[in-house]
Design an enzyme around this catalytic site. Structure first.
Site, mmCIF file in Angstrom:
data_model
loop_
_atom_site.group_PDB
_atom_site.id
_atom_site.type_symbol
_atom_site.label_atom_id
_atom_site.label_comp_id
_atom_site.label_asym_id
_atom_site.label_seq_id
_atom_site.Cartn_x
_atom_site.Cartn_y
_atom_site.Cartn_z
ATOM 1 N N THR A 128 -0.086 -3.561 -6.223
ATOM 2 C CA THR A 128 0.657 -2.393 -5.749
ATOM 3 C C THR A 128 0.306 -1.184 -6.606
ATOM 4 O OG1 THR A 128 2.483 -3.815 -5.046
ATOM 5 C CG2 THR A 128 2.958 -1.465 -5.278
ATOM 6 N N TYR A 184 5.835 -3.704 6.634
ATOM 7 C CA TYR A 184 5.928 -2.864 7.841
ATOM 8 C C TYR A 184 6.832 -3.477 8.904
ATOM 9 C CZ TYR A 184 4.855 0.278 11.666
ATOM 10 O OH TYR A 184 4.977 1.174 12.699
ATOM 11 N N TYR A 187 4.627 -12.952 -4.080
ATOM 12 C CA TYR A 187 5.006 -11.647 -4.616
ATOM 13 C C TYR A 187 6.183 -11.096 -3.823
ATOM 14 C CZ TYR A 187 4.339 -6.757 -6.164
ATOM 15 O OH TYR A 187 4.501 -5.489 -6.678
ATOM 16 N N LYS A 189 5.966 -13.727 -8.494
ATOM 17 C CA LYS A 189 6.167 -12.460 -9.191
ATOM 18 C C LYS A 189 7.331 -11.769 -8.502
ATOM 19 C CE LYS A 189 4.393 -7.819 -9.948
ATOM 20 N NZ LYS A 189 3.349 -6.814 -9.665
#
Length: 287
Positions: A43, A104, A130, A158
Site C-alpha cells: 500500500t 472496491y 492483509y 498483517k
C-alpha cells in the site's frame, strides 16, 4: 519470519517512471540499519497505481537487490490476477506474498474466503493475509481462522486495523496453530502486538525511521520493557504525520525528504503531494 519488515515506498522520477536507482539505495540503506525483511508492491508503495507488468518488474528488481526476507504484494480486485502475480512471486524466489482482501466491491465473507482459498490452492508459497478495512473488504476473525487451519501455506496475517480486540483475536488463533504469524501494519501497535504475543510489524514509518522500530524490537526481545516503551512512544509521535497530510503516501514520502533521503516527492496520479506548509509540519515531527 518475524521482526521489523518494511513495506517499501515506490520511488518515482519526474516523468512518473519508477526510479530503480533510488529503490536500490533505499533497500541497501534499510539492510544496513538491520531490518529483518523487505515488502515490495505494498500500500505504501502505491501498488494500485502500477500496471501488472510494472509490479512484476519491481518485484524482480527487489529480489535482485535484497538478501533479507523478501515479501511481494500480489493483491488485486481480480482473483485470477492475484494468482498470476503470486505465481510470478514464487518464480522469482520470493519468501512469501502479502495479499490484501479484494477492494472496491463489497463482498460477503464466503466470497472473501473463496478468493484466498483459490490462491492458496493454486500456488504453493507462504501467504500472509492483509487486513486493511479502511481500504478493502474486512477479513473477519473467523475467515482468518478458517484459512489458517485449512491451508498450511496461509502462514500469517498483517493487520492494519485500529483495534486491540481484533489484534488479540488474531493472536488467539496461534493457540490452534502455533506457527501462525501475526504482524501489525500500524506503527503505534508494534509494541502492543509484541506484548500480546505477535511476531512483529510491517509498518510504513520504518521507511524513514527503521532505527526506532529496531529499538523497540531489540529492547523487547531483551526483556527491557521500559526502553521498548520509550521507543514506542516515539513511534506514536511520528504517526501524527498521517493526520497532517492529505494521503498516506504523501506523508511518508515527505517524511523521507525531510530526513534528507534521495527520494523525490512525487506520487503517481491520482495521488498528489502536499505543499510546503504540510512539509514544514512533517519536518518538525520527524527531524
Amino acid at each position: 519470519m518475524e521482526g521489523v519488515i518494511v513495506p517499501l515506498i515506490t520511488p518515482f522520477k519526474e516523468d512518473h517512471s519508477i526510479d530503480f536507482e533510488a529503490l536500490e539505495w533505499l533497500i541497501k540503506f534499510l539492510e544496513e540499519k538491520g531490518v529483518h525483511g523487505i515488502f515490495i508492491n505494498s500500500t505504501t508503495g502505491e501498488f494500485t497505481s502500477l500496471s501488472l507488468e510494472e509490479r512484476k518488474i519491481l518485484a524482480e528488481k527487489g529480489r535482485e537487490v535484497t538478501s533479507r526476507t523478501y515479501l511481494v504484494g500480489t493483491g488485486s480486485t481480480s482473483t485470477f490476477e492475484v494468482i498470476e502475480l503470486t505465481k510470478h512471486a514464487k518464480e522469482i524466489g520470493a519468501d512469501g506474498v502479502v495479499i490484501v482482501s479484494p477492494y472496491y466491491c463489497r463482498l460477503k465473507e464466503d466470497a472473501i474466503f473463496k478468493h484466498f482459498s483459490m490462491v492458496a490452492e493454486k500456488v504453493d508459497i507462504p501467504i500472509i493475509l492483509y487486513a486493511i478495512p479502511s481500504c478493502a473488504n474486512p477479513i473477519s476473525l473467523e475467515v482468518v481462522r478458517k484459512l489458517a487451519l485449512e491451508y498450511s501455506n496461509v502462514i500469517g496475517v498483517k493487520a492494519s486495523v485500529d483495534s486491540l480486540t481484533y489484534l488479540s483475536g488474531l493472536i488467539e488463533i496461534k493457540e490452534e496453530r502455533k506457527d501462525f504469524k501475526v504482524f501489525t501494519g500500524l506503527d503505534q501497535y508494534f509494541l502492543p502486538n509484541l506484548i500480546l504475543g505477535g511476531d512483529g510489524g510491517i509498518m510504513a514509518c520504518a521507511n524513514f525511521v527503521p532505527e526506532i522500530h529496531l529499538e523497540v524490537w531489540n529492547a523487547f526481545k531483551k526483556g527491557n520493557l521500559e526502553k521498548a516503551m520509550n521507543s514506542a512512544r516515539k513511534l506514536v509521535k511520528i504517526t501524527k504525520i498521517y493526520s497532517i497530510a492529505s494521503s498516506f503516501a504523501s506523508a511518508v514520502k515527505l517524511a523521507m525528504v525531510a530526513r534528507g533521503f534521495p527520494i523525490k516527492p512525487i506520487l503517481r496520479p491520482p495521488y498528489m503531494m502536499d505543499g510546503e506548509e504540510v512539509f514544514k509540519k512533517i519536518k518538525e515531527i520527524v527531524s
